[in-house]
Design an enzyme around this catalytic site. Sequence first.
Site, PDB file in Angstrom:
ATOM      1  N   ASP A 278      10.061  12.029   4.995  1.00  0.00           N
ATOM      2  CA  ASP A 278       9.050  13.059   5.249  1.00  0.00           C
ATOM      3  C   ASP A 278       7.711  12.418   5.634  1.00  0.00           C
ATOM      4  O   ASP A 278       6.754  13.113   5.964  1.00  0.00           O
ATOM      5  CB  ASP A 278       8.935  14.051   4.084  1.00  0.00           C
TER       6      ASP A 278
ATOM      7  N   ASP B  80      15.009  13.058   3.724  1.00  0.00           N
ATOM      8  CA  ASP B  80      14.212  13.555   2.594  1.00  0.00           C
ATOM      9  C   ASP B  80      14.272  15.068   2.481  1.00  0.00           C
ATOM     10  O   ASP B  80      14.088  15.782   3.476  1.00  0.00           O
ATOM     11  CB  ASP B  80      12.732  13.193   2.816  1.00  0.00           C
TER      12      ASP B  80
ATOM     13  N   LYS C 165      17.582  12.221  -0.060  1.00  0.00           N
ATOM     14  CA  LYS C 165      16.621  11.625  -1.001  1.00  0.00           C
ATOM     15  C   LYS C 165      15.658  12.714  -1.477  1.00  0.00           C
ATOM     16  O   LYS C 165      15.270  13.585  -0.703  1.00  0.00           O
ATOM     17  CB  LYS C 165      15.843  10.485  -0.322  1.00  0.00           C
TER      18      LYS C 165
ATOM     19  N   GLU D  60      12.240  13.116  -4.574  1.00  0.00           N
ATOM     20  CA  GLU D  60      11.345  12.340  -5.429  1.00  0.00           C
ATOM     21  C   GLU D  60      11.398  12.806  -6.881  1.00  0.00           C
ATOM     22  O   GLU D  60      11.277  14.005  -7.153  1.00  0.00           O
ATOM     23  CB  GLU D  60       9.905  12.469  -4.905  1.00  0.00           C
TER      24      GLU D  60
ATOM     25  N   GLU E 239       8.645   2.945  -5.031  1.00  0.00           N
ATOM     26  CA  GLU E 239       7.452   2.890  -4.170  1.00  0.00           C
ATOM     27  C   GLU E 239       6.221   2.544  -5.009  1.00  0.00           C
ATOM     28  O   GLU E 239       5.946   3.180  -6.038  1.00  0.00           O
ATOM     29  CB  GLU E 239       7.248   4.246  -3.474  1.00  0.00           C
TER      30      GLU E 239
END
Length: 255
Positions: A47, A86, A114, A116, A183
């Site tokens: 993204d 994402d 994916k 988060e 990250e």
Amino acid sequence: MTATKITADKIRSMKGHGEKIAALTAYDFPMARLLDEAGIPLVLVGDSVGMVVLGYPDTTHVTLAEMEHHVRAVARAKPQALLAADLPYRTYETAEMAVANARRLVAAGAEAIKAEGGRAIVEQVRAILAAGIPFLGHLGMLPQHVLEEGGYHIKGKKDAEREALLADAEALTNAGAFAIVLELVAPSVALEVTRRIPIPTIGIGAGPDCDGQILVTHDLLGLWPWYNLKHVRPKLNAAEQMRAAAREWKLGLSK
Ligand code: KIV
């Protein structure tokens, strides 16, 4: 020689074989084709497209329809690489939403999804996996939370953050993720997570000791010259080469 399609299981099995996992982002057909021709095994339609292609200030503006559009373009390259995508901001607030929206990205051509978060989204992760869709985790600095966090900060420096990262990594591993992006994680903590879990860690700004590394391709190529990121040493200065080519062509018109 016939090229072998890379699967999520293949990426998972790369841990411990001494082969670092190289992952890069792609948002369109030529970029996907070039990265595939370079032998990159994991291509992410991130993204981050919102910032480096669409001009948004952060990833919270990216819609599912925009992600589908870019996933379709990348999928048309029919990469040998595993194509992950994402789930954008607020598209996986419940397990039902996560599965419905992951299926839309899969219908567009994604082969893995994916999202988060760790323990906070474990129900969503289990639901995505139960639908037969491989899942790639993302821990540490979560760009979709940049507004609440007030910026992009290194995670894991405080004891509570370190413990949370370890618990989140274990939760994603136990749920069945095939790998986890770390990250902006303090390098010593990224190393600890990498040693602790059996699935690969793929770092970005998390030091050299993860099982692999991922970059936004625009940063690697110097195509996004307006920010200096500490964790990237660009291999090209594509922005300056583009400006120079355009100037040279323009000058040539008046001769
Ligand atoms: O959106 C993205 O490109 C990402 C990578 C930076 C890991 O999530």
